[in-house]
Design a protein around this motif. Sequence first.
Motif, PDB file in Angstrom:
ATOM      1  N   ASP B  42      -6.171  13.684  -5.965  1.00 63.16           N
ATOM      2  CA  ASP B  42      -5.825  12.916  -5.644  1.00 63.16           C
ATOM      3  C   ASP B  42      -5.387  11.621  -5.263  1.00 63.16           C
ATOM      4  O   ASP B  42      -4.475  10.714  -5.565  1.00 63.16           O
ATOM      5  CB  ASP B  42      -5.627  12.925  -4.537  1.00 63.16           C
ATOM      6  CG  ASP B  42      -4.939  14.631  -3.896  1.00 63.16           C
ATOM      7  OD1 ASP B  42      -4.229  15.142  -4.929  1.00 63.16           O
ATOM      8  OD2 ASP B  42      -6.167  15.206  -3.197  1.00 63.16           O
ATOM      9  N   GLN B  44      -4.763   7.811  -7.125  1.00 63.12           N
ATOM     10  CA  GLN B  44      -3.773   6.911  -7.522  1.00 63.12           C
ATOM     11  C   GLN B  44      -3.679   6.126  -8.479  1.00 63.12           C
ATOM     12  O   GLN B  44      -4.561   5.279  -8.270  1.00 63.12           O
ATOM     13  CB  GLN B  44      -2.746   6.226  -6.536  1.00 63.12           C
ATOM     14  CG  GLN B  44      -1.929   7.663  -5.482  1.00 63.12           C
ATOM     15  CD  GLN B  44      -1.069   8.328  -5.957  1.00 63.12           C
ATOM     16  OE1 GLN B  44      -0.427   7.685  -6.839  1.00 63.12           O
ATOM     17  NE2 GLN B  44      -1.517  10.063  -6.413  1.00 63.12           N
ATOM     18  N   THR B  46      -3.103   3.670 -12.083  1.00 66.15           N
ATOM     19  CA  THR B  46      -2.153   3.105 -13.388  1.00 66.15           C
ATOM     20  C   THR B  46      -2.706   3.110 -13.679  1.00 66.15           C
ATOM     21  O   THR B  46      -4.522   2.251 -14.085  1.00 66.15           O
ATOM     22  CB  THR B  46      -1.167   1.445 -12.698  1.00 66.15           C
ATOM     23  OG1 THR B  46      -1.094   2.260 -11.245  1.00 66.15           O
ATOM     24  CG2 THR B  46      -0.490   1.162 -13.554  1.00 66.15           C
ATOM     25  N   PRO B 113       3.692  12.387 -16.750  1.00 69.39           N
ATOM     26  CA  PRO B 113       4.690  11.455 -15.768  1.00 69.39           C
ATOM     27  C   PRO B 113       4.902  10.798 -15.966  1.00 69.39           C
ATOM     28  O   PRO B 113       5.203  10.402 -17.709  1.00 69.39           O
ATOM     29  CB  PRO B 113       3.984  11.174 -14.765  1.00 69.39           C
ATOM     30  CG  PRO B 113       2.407  11.276 -15.019  1.00 69.39           C
ATOM     31  CD  PRO B 113       2.278  12.232 -16.587  1.00 69.39           C
ATOM     32  N   GLU B 129       2.059   5.523 -13.640  1.00 66.31           N
ATOM     33  CA  GLU B 129       1.293   5.213 -12.369  1.00 66.31           C
ATOM     34  C   GLU B 129       1.139   6.867 -12.125  1.00 66.31           C
ATOM     35  O   GLU B 129       2.382   7.128 -12.060  1.00 66.31           O
ATOM     36  CB  GLU B 129       2.145   4.890 -11.534  1.00 66.31           C
ATOM     37  CG  GLU B 129       2.138   4.059 -11.593  1.00 66.31           C
ATOM     38  CD  GLU B 129       2.975   2.347 -10.895  1.00 66.31           C
ATOM     39  OE1 GLU B 129       3.310   1.420 -11.049  1.00 66.31           O
ATOM     40  OE2 GLU B 129       3.217   2.424  -9.280  1.00 66.31           O
ATOM     41  N   GLY B 130       0.632   7.500 -11.287  1.00 61.47           N
ATOM     42  CA  GLY B 130       0.433   8.843 -10.446  1.00 61.47           C
ATOM     43  C   GLY B 130      -0.381   9.417 -10.291  1.00 61.47           C
ATOM     44  O   GLY B 130      -2.023   8.128 -10.582  1.00 61.47           O
ATOM     45  N   ASN B 131      -1.199  10.996 -10.174  1.00 63.67           N
ATOM     46  CA  ASN B 131      -2.349  11.224  -9.630  1.00 63.67           C
ATOM     47  C   ASN B 131      -2.785  10.926 -11.399  1.00 63.67           C
ATOM     48  O   ASN B 131      -2.510  10.998 -12.244  1.00 63.67           O
ATOM     49  CB  ASN B 131      -1.865  12.753 -10.162  1.00 63.67           C
ATOM     50  CG  ASN B 131      -1.095  12.754  -8.494  1.00 63.67           C
ATOM     51  OD1 ASN B 131      -1.322  12.349  -7.563  1.00 63.67           O
ATOM     52  ND2 ASN B 131      -0.948  14.214  -8.478  1.00 63.67           N
ATOM     53  N   GLU B 134      -3.215  13.496 -14.335  1.00 62.23           N
ATOM     54  CA  GLU B 134      -1.541  13.677 -15.148  1.00 62.23           C
ATOM     55  C   GLU B 134      -1.669  11.653 -15.599  1.00 62.23           C
ATOM     56  O   GLU B 134      -1.598  12.239 -17.142  1.00 62.23           O
ATOM     57  CB  GLU B 134      -0.678  13.902 -14.216  1.00 62.23           C
ATOM     58  CG  GLU B 134      -0.134  15.135 -13.439  1.00 62.23           C
ATOM     59  CD  GLU B 134       0.167  15.088 -12.690  1.00 62.23           C
ATOM     60  OE1 GLU B 134       1.065  13.856 -12.517  1.00 62.23           O
ATOM     61  OE2 GLU B 134       0.805  16.243 -12.195  1.00 62.23           O
ATOM     62  N   VAL B 135      -1.631  11.103 -14.842  1.00 66.61           N
ATOM     63  CA  VAL B 135      -1.694   9.933 -16.136  1.00 66.61           C
ATOM     64  C   VAL B 135      -2.646   9.992 -16.662  1.00 66.61           C
ATOM     65  O   VAL B 135      -2.125   9.018 -18.442  1.00 66.61           O
ATOM     66  CB  VAL B 135      -1.555   8.547 -14.861  1.00 66.61           C
ATOM     67  CG1 VAL B 135      -1.470   7.642 -15.626  1.00 66.61           C
ATOM     68  CG2 VAL B 135      -0.828   8.365 -13.888  1.00 66.61           C
TER      69      VAL B 135
END
Lengths: 430, 430
Positions: B42, B44, B46, B113, B129-131, B134-135
């Motif tokens: 989880d 976050q 960048t 994403p 940006e994101g989890n 994924e990023v």
Amino acid sequence: MVDIATRVWNHKWKIDPIVRSLIDTDFYKLLMCQSVFRNKRDTQVTFSLINRTKDIRLAELIDEGELREQLDHIRSLSLTRGESTWLRGNTFYGKRQMFRPDFMEWFENLRLPDYHLEKRDGQYELTFEGNWPEVMMWEIPALAVLMELRGRAVLDEMKKFELQVLYARAMTKLWEKVKKLRKIDGLRIADFGTRRRHSFLWQDWCVQAMTEGLGEKFVGTSNCLIAKDRDLEAIGTNAHELPMVYAALAENDGELAQSPYQVLADWQEEHDGNLRIILPDTYGTEGFLQHAPDWLAGWTGIRIDSGDPAKGAETAIDWWRSRGEDPTRKLVIFSDGLDVDKIAELHGQFAGRVRPSFGWGTLLTNDFRGLTPGDALAPFSLVCKAVSANDRPTVKLSDNPNKAMGPADEIARYKRVFDVGPQKAMKVEV
Amino acid sequence: MVDIATRVWNHKWKIDPIVRSLIDTDFYKLLMCQSVFRNKRDTQVTFSLINRTKDIRLAELIDEGELREQLDHIRSLSLTRGESTWLRGNTFYGKRQMFRPDFMEWFENLRLPDYHLEKRDGQYELTFEGNWPEVMMWEIPALAVLMELRGRAVLDEMKKFELQVLYARAMTKLWEKVKKLRKIDGLRIADFGTRRRHSFLWQDWCVQAMTEGLGEKFVGTSNCLIAKDRDLEAIGTNAHELPMVYAALAENDGELAQSPYQVLADWQEEHDGNLRIILPDTYGTEGFLQHAPDWLAGWTGIRIDSGDPAKGAETAIDWWRSRGEDPTRKLVIFSDGLDVDKIAELHGQFAGRVRPSFGWGTLLTNDFRGLTPGDALAPFSLVCKAVSANDRPTVKLSDNPNKAMGPADEIARYKRVFDVGPQKAMKVEV
């Protein structure tokens, strides 16, 4: 995605044919063939393959079965409709209908005659006998087949990426040459490399690279099939086989002395402009020019194919002057063992004094020197010549005694008749 | 014969996609992704693209529309069944089911994403940006797309044979390197060149050339798609992004000091054998090893990715000895800016003393230096890094201050916490 049909079709071939068309040959062969067809069609000739580079033992490199398969495949070829249409309809040297209907009809029905092949001391003895117009058409395909089979024998040992890098190197090597030639202002150069090419596909690549890299400076190719397929000019005039056979047919020394001029007299009846190119060296350039009739001095140019090229060109310039001709308007075609540095040197030396032009052969289409261990792909000097006509031996002297051919006593006689003085021997590489 | 269907199909593409598969990425990304998915899913983050070679103004070379099309195409990709089957069923580093069912299920549903793209001072600012799980998957495809679009911009100017000769030269250049490497006894080398490759097809060619040319000495590729298609070992362990994000998440200096070891503690729960490779330089190799827990000394080896590689290896050897480990049994993987001469030198220096191994990157898959006017295809130093995690900036120090990243005050804090002394600045080329 693989085209399955293509792949299956490729599997149908029993062999990978080296020569796939009767016009995969030099343009001058067709011009000479028409001239012979018209003037000497019943002459019985023998052509023979000669490997001047003795240390390359072709019979040990090339499988006899494969060689026979390739030669037999050539005998199965005939002129296609498209090829015939191109020869009949295309413009050559600015002239329509260069090839007369009677000749085209004969050509359309031509199948190459049988061959005689045997091994001797590690070399192949390959000879062709029959009517001159048929037999002469063997020269180029026979040479191309032996050159390419020798290449294949070497390449058989190599793996996939090794092969790709080999061709990558060869491409780079040629491109470096193209970039050097590009710098020469006013250059005119043609591909003369069919007979000793590495392979058909490679010659086709080289011609396309020259087209892109040299633009206007690249005036065309001697290979009729490539000229047709790539929409280029087909280039070529005449060669030694004409004077050699004419000379052999001479009944006495007087006729012999005249025979080289008779060849060009016959030629003049058919051709003009840039096709009127003198090939003077068959029995010594100096003597030939000295005794030449005045009408020859009016021809468009000369081809220098043996001896020291600069010396040959100077001899021609002096001769034209002595006959009241303006050398600056004459074409001088250099075609003997050229590579880029020699081309640049000769162009620098003669541009402006004459109109120099270059027929670049072996080192355009077969320069794999230094690219394989032991230089196994280096080009070598293979020729296919008329050795007899109506049972008389032919003789070639040229301006380089190392290129002389024929029985010793005949060579002596020719030297006397053509008044050939001492000659400088030069190494024959390609 | 052209396969007509193929040709028509090719015309359907609106673009020529540079990245066509989610596994056209480095193997270590997948290992790290699974580790992150399990331990920090989880978070976050960048990620941001940074061109260290400022004088290459990417935003002037590459059309923004083309770049967006390529990035959008990547967002349309998902794992194919065959790719999933390969990841689930294949053996990696001798281990079956390297990727756990819950991770594979997540991966099968993954779409990348969105991205944020703008131009600034001739460069592109590209951020994701994101989890974290994924990023992080954007890194390799984003780099590959920018490298290849830059290449295409240069190649657009070239004609057909010019292009063919360019690749001919590049092939020859690589082959010369392969021939040098072949001479090194006991060499172990892998392809690490995905991120900065000239193009996908070129990387694929290079890998195949290494396979043919080096045989056993070539241990595999970091590119999962090529490993799958060419049936090679997929190679890779972990990278700086793990300690960088773990460090950024630390609540205080104490946690910060421990964070790099926490990364490897988490890693150790999942992996053993040749996957237990320490990457010590994120915050300085010397301090890292000095304060490392004893269990780390038991790991299989170390990866030297910045600073003077010989010095880094010596530091590791001393450290292993000080912890009672036998260096000769340890793997030392060199992976920073390598080329053949450096590889030969390091191998000569360390073979026998440790088990040296090489991760060869940019100069394997993108060495077009000297092949184009103005060296327009020379590789450059492009990276895509985590710049923040849960809104805290990340920091990288490495053993080369020119590779340091992050806000100045944070860099100062990290240097203090990790007790980093003076460092030798070295030019970053690739």
